[in-house]
Design an enzyme around this catalytic site. Structure first.
Site, PDB file in Angstrom:
ATOM      1  N   CYS A  31       0.842  -1.192   0.000  1.00 52.77           N
ATOM      2  CA  CYS A  31       0.000   0.000   0.000  1.00 52.77           C
ATOM      3  C   CYS A  31       0.880   1.246   0.000  1.00 52.77           C
ATOM      4  O   CYS A  31       2.040   1.193   0.399  1.00 52.77           O
ATOM      5  CB  CYS A  31      -0.882   0.007   1.232  1.00 52.77           C
ATOM      6  SG  CYS A  31      -2.034  -1.362   1.192  1.00 52.77           S
ATOM      7  N   TYR A 170      -5.886 -13.131  -4.179  1.00 51.34           N
ATOM      8  CA  TYR A 170      -5.311 -12.678  -2.903  1.00 51.34           C
ATOM      9  C   TYR A 170      -6.114 -13.252  -1.733  1.00 51.34           C
ATOM     10  O   TYR A 170      -7.313 -12.996  -1.611  1.00 51.34           O
ATOM     11  CB  TYR A 170      -5.345 -11.143  -2.913  1.00 51.34           C
ATOM     12  CG  TYR A 170      -4.859 -10.392  -1.707  1.00 51.34           C
ATOM     13  CD1 TYR A 170      -3.991 -10.940  -0.765  1.00 51.34           C
ATOM     14  CD2 TYR A 170      -5.250  -9.066  -1.531  1.00 51.34           C
ATOM     15  CE1 TYR A 170      -3.550 -10.194   0.323  1.00 51.34           C
ATOM     16  CE2 TYR A 170      -4.808  -8.313  -0.446  1.00 51.34           C
ATOM     17  CZ  TYR A 170      -3.967  -8.884   0.481  1.00 51.34           C
ATOM     18  OH  TYR A 170      -3.532  -8.142   1.552  1.00 51.34           O
ATOM     19  N   HIS A 173      -3.437 -11.564   4.862  1.00 50.00           N
ATOM     20  CA  HIS A 173      -3.561 -10.429   5.791  1.00 50.00           C
ATOM     21  C   HIS A 173      -4.900 -10.374   6.514  1.00 50.00           C
ATOM     22  O   HIS A 173      -5.255  -9.343   7.085  1.00 50.00           O
ATOM     23  CB  HIS A 173      -3.309  -9.098   5.054  1.00 50.00           C
ATOM     24  CG  HIS A 173      -1.914  -8.987   4.513  1.00 50.00           C
ATOM     25  ND1 HIS A 173      -1.625  -8.832   3.185  1.00 50.00           N
ATOM     26  CD2 HIS A 173      -0.720  -9.033   5.142  1.00 50.00           C
ATOM     27  CE1 HIS A 173      -0.313  -8.775   3.017  1.00 50.00           C
ATOM     28  NE2 HIS A 173       0.266  -8.904   4.197  1.00 50.00           N
ATOM     29  N   ASP A 266       2.851  -9.678   9.333  1.00 52.53           N
ATOM     30  CA  ASP A 266       3.611  -9.683   8.081  1.00 52.53           C
ATOM     31  C   ASP A 266       4.580  -8.497   8.056  1.00 52.53           C
ATOM     32  O   ASP A 266       5.759  -8.651   7.735  1.00 52.53           O
ATOM     33  CB  ASP A 266       2.638  -9.624   6.904  1.00 52.53           C
ATOM     34  CG  ASP A 266       3.328  -9.764   5.566  1.00 52.53           C
ATOM     35  OD1 ASP A 266       4.424 -10.348   5.522  1.00 52.53           O
ATOM     36  OD2 ASP A 266       2.775  -9.283   4.556  1.00 52.53           O
TER      37      ASP A 266
END
Ligand code: ADP
Ligand code: SF4
Length: 690
Positions: A31, A170, A173, A266
């Site tokens: 991001c 995806y 997360h 992460d």
């Protein structure tokens, strides 16, 4: 063996399905606060990564539909064809520098709160969403699932049209619907999408198959998967279902991009995960299960570690988000045998904080990050000097070191002076606190670079006065003299009613603690009205040192800013585990020799906390005495405050300020004013497909 030979394995090309990466450096999606709101900025930033030698440059999570609306955060977007041109800017910038472009398609399920779109929130099963959000997610029915597959497929086709080479599914997360279906605590379904792992993995399998069927002839299909939630038996584990998922889908994607969940695990900070490669124990099995290439992350900055990752067969690609932010030219520097020039990530997560705040990315180590397009800053290139003049920089902290380095790179004669015995300023002092040793890299990198240059002179133990400066025969002076912590308890919560420090009170400042002046044993209060990170670290230091610590803050949690760096839970947990007593919502009224008096921020009710000493972490006072004296003395062409002396803030801001001053040196003020930065201004064309 030359550096080139030693690291040659890192520069081997690797096929990924129908495309080939030129080497093993893989910038995984991250991001950046730009996305669909600031696409030109993102394109330029990604283009710089490609120029810096990364073989694959990914964008960030990219919403595939209005039911996955992440506003107010600025992520990628592919809702319909109108989003294609903005993303094409990025693929063109990346291709132009010889890299592959990857897009991380995402439906964020109940992580997408759809604030903007007001669409229903989707989940495998009915459930409340994040704290404080007055909406619940609804269980997807079969039609919703069919729609989701259709949207994902359409987004994959659009991504291909936008020029992407690698297209992601995806499930990581804890942020996407594919992973939500996998997790038993979120999926309570009784149909073929719930229950057994075979059923829970069905949606992921379908998304992978759909994507391959849609674009697999020309684009690689990557699967980003969190193999472990780091919750032990309470979550998905790499030794159990995490492995089973990889076994079930082994050769279905063209590439496995594996990590741990959630995001704080992460993107762990060095304060809580000091070692590079901290994810290895979780992801190492993946390559044994699949024949497809694997990319993993772990804040890798050492090329020797990278080589050993490949040689040990742990991964095929060295994945990086933060190391690529701190140094977009990391691959190039290794390739050119310039390993010492790498600007190593310090693991502070200031980059993450920008995304959390919905503003463009920034980085403590790399002041050009996020400025590639709007200020046209390049991480490795700076304009040559405009004249043969020289400059004096007073203060060798983060701001002074960066300013000196960039002025020296421009070719100016640079004199850098600091009163202290060693350079580094607050970086040096904060890096001595628990968990922050990696922060010293900010100073180390710059000192090493300055040491290589013949046009720089560094003077330590040089506490300069205005007369000293007059005697130096310089016309241009930058004052990076920093700021010191105040001890009177004045801060954001006490300006209306200043606290009383009674005679006999033993009060310490944050600077005292960092300089090794610790309170005597006995009950000590750390009073935090700064509310960023420092007071929490100081409380940790004192608790580890055997002090009986109470942490008092007007905030409702410890170190609230650390929510943005994904650390707040850990900060508070650590203090509690160290036996620190935490008193939130308390404003300082007074401190005497035996106690601190505080008032509740809500009721005003007061209480006394036993404290034979107090450490105040509230506000800083800018060190401007030399600036004021020089201003009065007159005669200088440039007299500029930079860094904390200009505006106390984060180390990242001090570095940025020093960099900016060097870039702007000898530019006309009216030019600087007129060109503050370029903006991406919203189109007024009606938004109907033009
Ligand atoms: P910043 O974060 O803005 O870089 P720092 O607090 O890290 O600020 O660094 C300020 C540095 O300036 C310190 O190392 C301090 O010793 C130095 N300094 C402050 N005043 C003077 C002075 N008059 N002469 C020389 N050095 C100074
Ligand atoms: Fe690393 Fe900090 Fe830069 Fe993020 S902001 S890339 S964690 S140095």
């Amino acid at each position: 063996m030359s550096a080139t030979d030693r690291y040659s394995v890192l520069f081997e090309p690797v096929p990924i399905g129908p495309v080939t990466a030129r080497n093993r450096f893989y910038q995984v999606p991250h991001c950046n606060g730009m996305g669909h709101v600031r696409p030109q900025a993102e394109a330029a930033m990604r283009g710089i990564k490609a120029e810096g030698g990364w073989a694959v440059v990914s964008n960030q999570e990219t919403e595939i539909h209005p039911t996955s609306d992440l506003a107010p955060y600025a992520e990628g977007r592919l809702w319909d064809d109108r989003d294609v041109p903005a993303l094409r800017l990025m693929t063109e910038a990346v291709h132009d520098k010889g890299a592959l472009a990857a897009v991380e398609l995402a439906h964020n399920g109940s992580h997408a709160l759809n604030h903007m779109s007001r669409a229903p929130i989707f989940a495998p099963s009915d459930a409340a969403v994040e704290n404080g959000i007055p909406r619940q997610a609804r269980a997807m029915d079969k039609q919703d699932i069919r729609d989701l597959r259709r949207w994902h497929r359409a987004a994959a086709l659009r991504a291909r049209d936008a020029g992407f080479d690698i297209i992601y599914v995806y499930a990581g997360h804890n942020m996407t619907i594919a992973q939500h279906f996998l997790l038993p605590h979120m999926n309570h379904r009784s149909d073929e999408y719930g229950g057994s792992l075979e059923n829970r993995v069905r949606l992921t399998r379908e998304l992978l198959e759909d994507t391959r069927e849609a674009v697999g002839d020309t684009c690689a299909v990557a699967f980003r998967f969190a193999v472990d939630e780091m919750l032990g038996a309470d979550g998905m584990q790499a030794t159990e279902e995490g492995r089973a998922v990889v076994e079930m889908l082994a050769d279905l994607p063209d590439l496995w991009d594996v990590n741990v969940a959630g995001w704080p695990n992460d993107s762990a900070t060095t304060r809580f995960q000091p070692e590079d490669g901290y994810q290895n124990e979780y992801i190492s099995f993946v390559k044994q299960v699949t024949r497809k290439p694997v990319v993993g992350v772990g804040r890798f900055t050492s090329p020797d570690t990278m080589v050993s990752m490949i040689r040990k067969g742990l991964m095929d690609f060295i994945g990086a988000a933060r190391p690529s932010i701190a140094d977009p030219f990391l691959p190039k520097k290794i390739e050119e045998g310039r390993v010492e020039d790498i600007r190593e990530c310090i693991g502070c997560n200031i980059c993450v904080s920008a995304d959390s705040l919905g503003v463009p990315i920034r980085c403590t180590q790399n002041p050009t990050m996020g400025e590639e397009w709007r200020r046209n800053w390049h991480p490795e290139i700076i304009a040559p000097k405009d004249s043969d003049t020289g400059a004096l920089i007073v203060g060798a902290g983060a701001a002074g070191l960066e300013c000196a380095l960039q002025l020296a790179k421009r070719g100016y004669d640079v004199t850098l002076a600091d009163a202290a015995d060693a350079a580094g300023g607050r970086v040096l002092r904060e890096s001595r606190l628990p968990g922050l040793s990696a922060w010293m890299r900010v100073a180390d990198h710059r000192l090493y670079q300055l040491g290589q240059m013949s046009n720089v002179r560094l003077f330590l133990q040089s506490n300069l006065t205005a007369e000293d400066v007059a005697g130096l025969d310089v016309r241009h002076v930058f004052l990076a003299t920093g700021a010191r912590w105040r001890g009177d308890g004045l801060g954001r919560s006490t300006h209306r009613t200043p606290p009383r420090i009674e005679a006999g009170a033993a009060v310490f400042t944050a600077d005292d603690i960092m300089d090794g002046r610790l309170p005597p044993k006995g009950p000590v209060v750390v009073y935090d009205d700064d509310q960023i990170y420092l007071a929490g670290v100081i409380a940790e230091l004192l608790a580890r040192n055997g002090h009986d610590v109470t942490f008092v803050t007007p905030a409702s949690v410890v170190s609230p800013f650390t929510q943005y760096t994904l650390e707040q839970d850990r900060v508070q947990t650590r203090l509690m585990e160290l036996g620190v007593t935490i008193r939130c919502n308390g404003v300082l009224i007074s401190q005497d020799a035996t106690a601190m008096r505080v008032a509740c921020t809500y009721t005003g009710r007061t209480e006394e906390i036993a404290a034979t000493s107090a450490v105040m972490v509230t506000e800083r006072i800018r060190e401007t005495a030399l600036y004021d004296a020089l201003k009065q003395q007159g005669g200088l062409q440039t007299l500029e405050l930079i860094g904390d002396a200009a505006s106390p803030a984060l180390i990242a801001d001090a570095v940025h300020s020093g960099h900016m001053a060097a870039r702007n040196f000898e530019r006309a003020p009216q030019d600087i004013e007129a060109d503050w930065y370029r903006r991406e201004i919203t189109s007024l064309n009606g938004g109907r497909g033009e």
